[in-house]
Design an enzyme around this catalytic site. Structure first.
Site, PDB file in Angstrom:
ATOM      1  N   HIS A 186      -4.407   0.989   7.676  1.00  0.00           N
ATOM      2  CA  HIS A 186      -3.094   1.532   7.811  1.00  0.00           C
ATOM      3  C   HIS A 186      -2.996   3.059   6.810  1.00  0.00           C
ATOM      4  O   HIS A 186      -2.272   3.854   7.319  1.00  0.00           O
ATOM      5  CB  HIS A 186      -2.077   0.476   7.236  1.00  0.00           C
ATOM      6  N   GLU A 187      -3.680   2.681   5.556  1.00  0.00           N
ATOM      7  CA  GLU A 187      -3.186   3.652   4.407  1.00  0.00           C
ATOM      8  C   GLU A 187      -4.185   4.809   4.854  1.00  0.00           C
ATOM      9  O   GLU A 187      -3.722   6.042   4.587  1.00  0.00           O
ATOM     10  CB  GLU A 187      -3.418   3.162   3.095  1.00  0.00           C
ATOM     11  N   CYS A 214       6.170  -0.060   7.285  1.00  0.00           N
ATOM     12  CA  CYS A 214       5.691   0.991   6.504  1.00  0.00           C
ATOM     13  C   CYS A 214       6.913   1.754   5.554  1.00  0.00           C
ATOM     14  O   CYS A 214       7.879   1.690   6.099  1.00  0.00           O
ATOM     15  CB  CYS A 214       5.334   2.189   7.339  1.00  0.00           C
ATOM     16  N   LEU A 215       6.623   1.907   4.484  1.00  0.00           N
ATOM     17  CA  LEU A 215       7.692   2.255   3.560  1.00  0.00           C
ATOM     18  C   LEU A 215       8.306   3.636   3.820  1.00  0.00           C
ATOM     19  O   LEU A 215       9.276   3.801   3.528  1.00  0.00           O
ATOM     20  CB  LEU A 215       7.101   2.408   2.017  1.00  0.00           C
ATOM     21  N   GLN A 247       2.788   9.975   1.396  1.00  0.00           N
ATOM     22  CA  GLN A 247       4.107   9.435   1.291  1.00  0.00           C
ATOM     23  C   GLN A 247       5.169   9.887   0.188  1.00  0.00           C
ATOM     24  O   GLN A 247       6.189   9.761   0.119  1.00  0.00           O
ATOM     25  CB  GLN A 247       3.937   8.049   1.314  1.00  0.00           C
ATOM     26  N   GLY A 285       0.767  -1.369  -0.082  1.00  0.00           N
ATOM     27  CA  GLY A 285       0.023  -0.167   0.066  1.00  0.00           C
ATOM     28  C   GLY A 285       0.791   1.084  -0.062  1.00  0.00           C
ATOM     29  O   GLY A 285       2.058   1.032   0.636  1.00  0.00           O
ATOM     30  N   HIS A 320      -2.606   7.194   7.386  1.00  0.00           N
ATOM     31  CA  HIS A 320      -1.624   7.926   6.502  1.00  0.00           C
ATOM     32  C   HIS A 320      -2.232   9.469   6.123  1.00  0.00           C
ATOM     33  O   HIS A 320      -1.823  10.647   6.172  1.00  0.00           O
ATOM     34  CB  HIS A 320      -0.876   7.530   5.426  1.00  0.00           C
TER      35      HIS A 320
HETATM   36 NI    NI Z   1       2.752   3.177   5.618  1.00  0.00          NI
END
Ligand code: NI
Length: 172
Positions: A136-137, A94-95, A51, A46, A140
């Site tokens: 999770h997204e 998480c990226l 991000q 995701g 963000h």
């Molecule tokens: Ni993340």
């Protein structure tokens, strides 16, 4: 489209609430393609617009398993209509917070409402990894990261670890 640079914690753009999307045009299609390209390039399941430095309420996700076909969803202006009382726990990463994974518990099943890239309203029910990823997204888009779900002491430990590694990178 293009693979974009992924912002890392504690970049301030990751901590902002993102704005609702009202215009469904070519720019939005291009943004969704950038998100998809960047997510697959980084081997993520995701990726949310903040991000890549764009504080708009859009994310992409693909939680299909390796032996399944790609199944990428573009999710715009998401809302959770109902969340199960039953919780599921999963080791999240998480990226934007590389190198750190932590067990996070969230509602197991969610009923969601969002718009697709054409502005068409979609209703869906997500379970397991799809549910975790959606939550999770969505976090963000509200300036929240998975480490914000940790107990205070644990969160401080993780934050210090991140700060140390970002300082180290700057010096290199
Ligand atoms: Ni993340």
């Amino acid at each position: 489209m293009a693979v974009k640079k992924i912002l890392l914690y504690p970049d301030p753009l990751l901590l902002m609430r993102s704005a609702k999307i009202n215009i469904f045009d070519k720019n939005l299609v291009n943004l969704s393609k950038d998100l998809i390209d960047t997510m697959y390039d980084a081997d993520g399941v995701g990726l949310a617009a903040p991000q890549i430095g764009i504080n708009k309420r859009i994310f992409v996700m693909d939680c299909s398993s390796e032996n399944e076909e790609k199944d990428c969803r573009v999710v715009i202006n998401p809302e959770i209509e109902h969340a199960s009382e039953e919780l599921g726990s999963y080791k999240e990463g998480c990226l934007s917070i590389p190198g750190i994974t932590e067990e996070i518990s969230r509602p197991k099943v969610i009923k969601v409402l969002y718009q697709d890239v054409n502005g068409v309203l979609q209703r869906d029910t997500y379970d397991d990894l799809w549910s975790i990823c959606f939550q999770h997204e969505l976090d963000h888009l509200n300036g929240k990261l998975f480490i914000d779900h940790l107990r205070p002491m644990k969160k401080i430990l993780v934050k210090n670890k991140m700060k140390k590694s970002s300082k180290k990178k700057k010096q290199e």
